[in-house]
Design an enzyme around this catalytic site. Sequence first.
Site, PDB file in Angstrom:
ATOM      1  N   GLN A 175      -1.952   2.037  10.047  1.00  0.00           N
ATOM      2  CA  GLN A 175      -0.650   2.090   9.360  1.00  0.00           C
ATOM      3  C   GLN A 175       0.407   2.804  10.203  1.00  0.00           C
ATOM      4  O   GLN A 175       1.597   2.521  10.077  1.00  0.00           O
ATOM      5  CB  GLN A 175      -0.787   2.807   8.012  1.00  0.00           C
ATOM      6  CG  GLN A 175      -1.566   2.050   6.960  1.00  0.00           C
ATOM      7  CD  GLN A 175      -3.011   2.460   6.924  1.00  0.00           C
ATOM      8  OE1 GLN A 175      -3.602   2.823   7.942  1.00  0.00           O
ATOM      9  NE2 GLN A 175      -3.632   2.417   5.749  1.00  0.00           N
ATOM     10  N   ASN A 209      -5.195  12.604   1.277  1.00  0.00           N
ATOM     11  CA  ASN A 209      -4.347  11.655   2.025  1.00  0.00           C
ATOM     12  C   ASN A 209      -5.233  10.845   2.969  1.00  0.00           C
ATOM     13  O   ASN A 209      -6.455  11.033   3.015  1.00  0.00           O
ATOM     14  CB  ASN A 209      -3.263  12.422   2.804  1.00  0.00           C
ATOM     15  CG  ASN A 209      -2.182  11.501   3.343  1.00  0.00           C
ATOM     16  OD1 ASN A 209      -1.677  10.637   2.617  1.00  0.00           O
ATOM     17  ND2 ASN A 209      -1.826  11.645   4.609  1.00  0.00           N
ATOM     18  N   LYS A 210      -4.618   9.967   3.697  1.00  0.00           N
ATOM     19  CA  LYS A 210      -5.335   9.057   4.595  1.00  0.00           C
ATOM     20  C   LYS A 210      -6.334   9.797   5.475  1.00  0.00           C
ATOM     21  O   LYS A 210      -6.049  10.891   5.962  1.00  0.00           O
ATOM     22  CB  LYS A 210      -4.298   8.307   5.448  1.00  0.00           C
ATOM     23  CG  LYS A 210      -4.841   7.265   6.391  1.00  0.00           C
ATOM     24  CD  LYS A 210      -5.738   6.246   5.728  1.00  0.00           C
ATOM     25  CE  LYS A 210      -5.070   5.549   4.571  1.00  0.00           C
ATOM     26  NZ  LYS A 210      -6.001   4.676   3.806  1.00  0.00           N
ATOM     27  N   ARG A 239      -7.677  -0.089  -6.615  1.00  0.00           N
ATOM     28  CA  ARG A 239      -7.881   0.962  -5.603  1.00  0.00           C
ATOM     29  C   ARG A 239      -8.097   2.283  -6.341  1.00  0.00           C
ATOM     30  O   ARG A 239      -7.360   2.604  -7.278  1.00  0.00           O
ATOM     31  CB  ARG A 239      -6.685   1.050  -4.642  1.00  0.00           C
ATOM     32  CG  ARG A 239      -6.524  -0.217  -3.780  1.00  0.00           C
ATOM     33  CD  ARG A 239      -5.597  -0.007  -2.604  1.00  0.00           C
ATOM     34  NE  ARG A 239      -6.166   0.890  -1.620  1.00  0.00           N
ATOM     35  CZ  ARG A 239      -5.485   1.398  -0.588  1.00  0.00           C
ATOM     36  NH1 ARG A 239      -4.207   1.088  -0.432  1.00  0.00           N
ATOM     37  NH2 ARG A 239      -6.063   2.205   0.270  1.00  0.00           N
ATOM     38  N   ARG A 254       0.879  -1.164   0.000  1.00  0.00           N
ATOM     39  CA  ARG A 254       0.000   0.000   0.000  1.00  0.00           C
ATOM     40  C   ARG A 254       0.921   1.220   0.000  1.00  0.00           C
ATOM     41  O   ARG A 254       2.134   1.103   0.042  1.00  0.00           O
ATOM     42  CB  ARG A 254      -1.010  -0.002   1.145  1.00  0.00           C
ATOM     43  CG  ARG A 254      -0.735  -0.809   2.353  1.00  0.00           C
ATOM     44  CD  ARG A 254       0.362  -0.269   3.241  1.00  0.00           C
ATOM     45  NE  ARG A 254       0.167   1.144   3.499  1.00  0.00           N
ATOM     46  CZ  ARG A 254       1.101   1.996   3.722  1.00  0.00           C
ATOM     47  NH1 ARG A 254       2.372   1.624   3.741  1.00  0.00           N
ATOM     48  NH2 ARG A 254       0.847   3.261   3.925  1.00  0.00           N
ATOM     49  N   GLY A 255       0.285   2.405  -0.051  1.00  0.00           N
ATOM     50  CA  GLY A 255       1.081   3.619  -0.219  1.00  0.00           C
ATOM     51  C   GLY A 255       1.155   3.921  -1.705  1.00  0.00           C
ATOM     52  O   GLY A 255       1.450   3.032  -2.527  1.00  0.00           O
ATOM     53  N   ALA A 256       0.858   5.183  -2.056  1.00  0.00           N
ATOM     54  CA  ALA A 256       0.685   5.524  -3.474  1.00  0.00           C
ATOM     55  C   ALA A 256       1.862   5.098  -4.369  1.00  0.00           C
ATOM     56  O   ALA A 256       1.648   4.432  -5.398  1.00  0.00           O
ATOM     57  CB  ALA A 256       0.403   7.022  -3.595  1.00  0.00           C
ATOM     58  N   ASP A 262      -1.820  10.761  -1.417  1.00  0.00           N
ATOM     59  CA  ASP A 262      -2.156   9.754  -2.432  1.00  0.00           C
ATOM     60  C   ASP A 262      -2.542  10.388  -3.752  1.00  0.00           C
ATOM     61  O   ASP A 262      -2.527   9.731  -4.802  1.00  0.00           O
ATOM     62  CB  ASP A 262      -3.292   8.872  -1.919  1.00  0.00           C
ATOM     63  CG  ASP A 262      -2.821   8.113  -0.686  1.00  0.00           C
ATOM     64  OD1 ASP A 262      -2.852   8.701   0.413  1.00  0.00           O
ATOM     65  OD2 ASP A 262      -2.385   6.961  -0.837  1.00  0.00           O
TER      66      ASP A 262
HETATM   67  O1  MRU Z   1      -4.398   3.241   2.273  1.00  0.00           O
HETATM   68  P1  MRU Z   1      -2.905   3.388   2.157  1.00  0.00           P
HETATM   69  O2  MRU Z   1      -2.175   2.810   3.312  1.00  0.00           O
HETATM   70  O3  MRU Z   1      -2.404   2.926   0.820  1.00  0.00           O
HETATM   71  O4  MRU Z   1      -2.711   4.950   2.195  1.00  0.00           O
HETATM   72  C1  MRU Z   1      -1.429   5.521   2.246  1.00  0.00           C
HETATM   73  C2  MRU Z   1      -1.479   6.909   2.752  1.00  0.00           C
HETATM   74  O5  MRU Z   1      -2.503   7.543   2.757  1.00  0.00           O
HETATM   75  C3  MRU Z   1      -0.241   7.486   3.257  1.00  0.00           C
HETATM   76  O6  MRU Z   1      -0.502   8.472   4.208  1.00  0.00           O
HETATM   77  C4  MRU Z   1       0.686   8.075   2.290  1.00  0.00           C
HETATM   78  O7  MRU Z   1       1.026   9.337   2.588  1.00  0.00           O
HETATM   79  C5  MRU Z   1       0.437   8.150   0.884  1.00  0.00           C
HETATM   80  S1  MRU Z   1       1.670   7.181   0.132  1.00  0.00           S
HETATM   81  C6  MRU Z   1       3.238   7.848   0.470  1.00  0.00           C
END
Ligand code: MRU
Length: 365
Positions: A203, A254-255, A90, A53-55, A244
């Site tokens: 996370q 973002n999250k 996703r 996971r993570g962009a 993201d």
């Molecule tokens: O749902 P995820 O774990 O894939 O989301 C990741 C995030 O939102 C992180 O905060 C992140 O900043 C983005 S990827 C570097």
Amino acid sequence: MRVDGKAYRTIWVAADGRTVEIIDQTRLPHEFVIARLTTLQEAATAIRDMWVRGAPLIGATAAYGVALAMAADPSDRSLAEAYDVLFATRPTAVNLRWALDEMSAVLAPVAEAERAAAAYAAAARICDQDVAICSAIGDHGLALIRDAWETRRKPKPVNILTHCNAGWLATVDWGTALAPIYKAHDAGIPVHVWADETRPRNQGASLTAWELGRHGVPHTVVVDNVGGHLMQHGLVDLCIVGTDRTTATGDVCNKIGTYLKALAAHDNGVPFYVALPSPTVDWTVADGVAEIPIEQRDPREVSHMTGRTDAGAIATVDLLPAGSEAANYAFDVTPARLVTGLITEKGVCAASREGLAGLFPDLAA
Ligand code: MRU
């Protein structure tokens, strides 16, 4: 980065030259497990079910998913199918679309006999590029942390709050928001990280705390609602988060929960920075709140939690009373006006169309 003294990236081609290996992030922090992806469908599952996971890492995994598809069947039909299957995994992180577009652009003109080799080479380039970008983000963010350290001249460490995991586990190596922190720590600047636990997938508690601990960076895990209190009491010098998808105008998706941290930072005069590689900018979008698709995941991620019991067993427990419903919005959008600056591979800029276009004139055009 290193795990028990051994250097790892988060994704690599196995010794057989065809299958792809990843760190299964659903098993952290209690178990360090390498998983093997052998087919397009397994790569799609790994993204959808958040083994990765993570962009940036989602983008890299999608690139290798295309390579796995080309190794099995290099036809045009297979290339189009790989794009569609991976794109559907996703919805929010735009690096997924970016990586699939890159792969398609490289592979479409290549003869079928050459496609598998070209796909692995292109996926490797995307990974190497991500590592270089994240390292550069680290250098630019380091300057901000050094500045904070030199300006305050207090014997205490620089306190940085982060949300979710935007460390090396979210990228191929280094991370985005955590890259400046690793570089500051390595440069001898005392840093301490407040890691939001980041419900519901945790996370921050599971991944950010794990990777900071492996690198020896002092950190404290806090529940998601603590940030405002910490900021009111002068316990946060700056916030650095990842993203993201960032719009061409500097709105930051973002999250879930990032927006509330940005509001608290704004109210308390705490600088709020967002670290991002340029493939995370969606140049086609101007209004983040209106236009970015927000992933809604299985409510079970809210109603249930998994952890290790005192006896050492991994167990999943139900948190809710019978009959209560749960909703699971995975991301939110922080408007550009709440963002102090964007830390990119080209430098730090204002969260605005002008700021981004100044650093990336070709992409903005
Ligand atoms: O749902 P995820 O774990 O894939 O989301 C990741 C995030 O939102 C992180 O905060 C992140 O900043 C983005 S990827 C570097």
